[in-house]
Scaffold this active site. Sequence first.
Site, PDB file in Angstrom:
ATOM      1  N   LEU A 272      92.279 -50.909 -46.639  1.00  0.00           N
ATOM      2  CA  LEU A 272      90.849 -50.991 -46.987  1.00  0.00           C
ATOM      3  C   LEU A 272      90.068 -50.132 -45.995  1.00  0.00           C
ATOM      4  O   LEU A 272      90.339 -50.179 -44.791  1.00  0.00           O
ATOM      5  CB  LEU A 272      90.377 -52.456 -46.868  1.00  0.00           C
ATOM      6  CG  LEU A 272      88.869 -52.712 -46.885  1.00  0.00           C
ATOM      7  CD1 LEU A 272      88.292 -52.471 -48.280  1.00  0.00           C
ATOM      8  CD2 LEU A 272      88.537 -54.162 -46.464  1.00  0.00           C
TER       9      LEU A 272
ATOM     10  N   ASP B   8      71.177 -57.921 -46.812  1.00  0.00           N
ATOM     11  CA  ASP B   8      69.752 -58.215 -46.586  1.00  0.00           C
ATOM     12  C   ASP B   8      69.457 -59.715 -46.541  1.00  0.00           C
ATOM     13  O   ASP B   8      70.149 -60.511 -47.174  1.00  0.00           O
ATOM     14  CB  ASP B   8      68.939 -57.570 -47.723  1.00  0.00           C
ATOM     15  CG  ASP B   8      67.473 -57.450 -47.368  1.00  0.00           C
ATOM     16  OD1 ASP B   8      67.115 -57.631 -46.189  1.00  0.00           O
ATOM     17  OD2 ASP B   8      66.676 -57.181 -48.283  1.00  0.00           O
TER      18      ASP B   8
ATOM     19  N   HIS C 176      71.283 -63.010 -38.114  1.00  0.00           N
ATOM     20  CA  HIS C 176      72.178 -61.851 -38.031  1.00  0.00           C
ATOM     21  C   HIS C 176      73.602 -62.301 -37.678  1.00  0.00           C
ATOM     22  O   HIS C 176      74.575 -61.800 -38.226  1.00  0.00           O
ATOM     23  CB  HIS C 176      71.662 -60.859 -36.988  1.00  0.00           C
ATOM     24  CG  HIS C 176      70.361 -60.208 -37.377  1.00  0.00           C
ATOM     25  ND1 HIS C 176      70.169 -59.625 -38.607  1.00  0.00           N
ATOM     26  CD2 HIS C 176      69.178 -60.050 -36.709  1.00  0.00           C
ATOM     27  CE1 HIS C 176      68.937 -59.134 -38.686  1.00  0.00           C
ATOM     28  NE2 HIS C 176      68.310 -59.392 -37.541  1.00  0.00           N
TER      29      HIS C 176
HETATM   30  C1  FPP Z   1      68.970 -57.164 -43.029  1.00  0.00           C
HETATM   31  O1  FPP Z   1      68.347 -58.418 -42.814  1.00  0.00           O
HETATM   32  C2  FPP Z   1      70.057 -56.998 -42.111  1.00  0.00           C
HETATM   33  C3  FPP Z   1      70.085 -56.096 -41.086  1.00  0.00           C
HETATM   34  C4  FPP Z   1      68.984 -55.160 -40.806  1.00  0.00           C
HETATM   35  C5  FPP Z   1      71.230 -56.042 -40.169  1.00  0.00           C
HETATM   36  C6  FPP Z   1      72.572 -56.345 -40.751  1.00  0.00           C
HETATM   37  C7  FPP Z   1      73.477 -56.497 -39.607  1.00  0.00           C
HETATM   38  C8  FPP Z   1      74.439 -57.425 -39.452  1.00  0.00           C
HETATM   39  C9  FPP Z   1      74.832 -58.387 -40.502  1.00  0.00           C
HETATM   40  C10 FPP Z   1      75.167 -57.551 -38.134  1.00  0.00           C
HETATM   41  C11 FPP Z   1      75.687 -56.316 -37.431  1.00  0.00           C
HETATM   42  C12 FPP Z   1      76.657 -55.514 -38.183  1.00  0.00           C
HETATM   43  C13 FPP Z   1      77.997 -55.476 -38.074  1.00  0.00           C
HETATM   44  C14 FPP Z   1      78.737 -54.464 -38.882  1.00  0.00           C
HETATM   45  C15 FPP Z   1      78.792 -56.371 -37.225  1.00  0.00           C
HETATM   46  P1  FPP Z   1      66.819 -58.447 -42.384  1.00  0.00           P
HETATM   47  O2  FPP Z   1      66.754 -58.668 -40.912  1.00  0.00           O
HETATM   48  O3  FPP Z   1      66.133 -57.208 -42.856  1.00  0.00           O
HETATM   49  O4  FPP Z   1      66.351 -59.696 -43.153  1.00  0.00           O
HETATM   50  P2  FPP Z   1      64.866 -59.957 -43.692  1.00  0.00           P
HETATM   51  O5  FPP Z   1      64.573 -58.870 -44.686  1.00  0.00           O
HETATM   52  O6  FPP Z   1      65.006 -61.276 -44.330  1.00  0.00           O
HETATM   53  O7  FPP Z   1      63.950 -59.945 -42.503  1.00  0.00           O
END
Ligand code: FPP
Length: 259
Positions: A150, A39, A56
């Site tokens: 893993l 997050d 991201h």
């Molecule tokens: C939360 O941050 C994160 C996500 C919804 C996406 C997580 C995805 C990745 C790290 C990349 C894709 C995945 C892989 C496996 C390669 P948020 O956008 O909710 O952050 P915020 O709460 O600060 O807005």
Amino acid sequence: MIKSLLKKTKRQNKSREEERLLKRLDPARLPVHVAIIMDGNGRWAQARGLPRALGHRTGVETLRNIVKLCLELRIKILTVFAFSTENWKRPQEEIKILMDLLCEYIQKELNDLHRKHIQIRAIGHIFELPPRAQKELARAQEVTSQNNELILNIALNYGGRLEIVDAARNLALRVKNGELDPAEINEFIFKKYLYTADLPDPDLLIRPAGELRISNFLLWQMAYTEFWSTPVFWPDFRPAHFLQALISFQHRKRRFGGL
Ligand code: FPP
């Protein structure tokens, strides 16, 4: 094992903080299964006046480093929350960026992950993802299916409630077909219908970005999972934070409802 890791630290340019934390780690009491809610990508980017996409993208870099550390520590299962059933509410453009990043990650990393004997799995309603993401995930899972160093379990279009409803529906179907007696259903049988049927429950849940909630992640499986949170956003999350979580975990007394 920790000693050999420490020897490697100099070569690998690990930070002094990592070195210090590694020394405090008890190799006999590591978790088998760690779950992470990745997050804070958006807030990390916004705080720097950058587009969310960059948050991201940097988050994927963090994932890469944490996978590497899990491998070094011989942690057997890492489950990461990459896209929830609620994330479809985001703007189309952001959804596309996340799916593109997923495809790019597999295209770039698959050979290396396979070489390191990492098994890739995906849990959630994968069949509702864009076809290109489904194709890459199917390829990654097929190529790595026999690996056992893993398990990298990626939750995509995943919801904990959805998983429980899916399990209940499949159980109901078996009852309807006369294959299962409702009186036989217990927690042990129910677990066999979850997406994680053959995996042990997570020992530790790590949540960066300061939120103190489960957010519909692995609801059934988290019954006795230890929770560790940090205000640090996922793109800033370093191996040292992961080690801090492990050390905190090692100091917990897990009683599973007993004494
Ligand atoms: C939360 O941050 C994160 C996500 C919804 C996406 C997580 C995805 C990745 C790290 C990349 C894709 C995945 C892989 C496996 C390669 P948020 O956008 O909710 O952050 P915020 O709460 O600060 O807005």
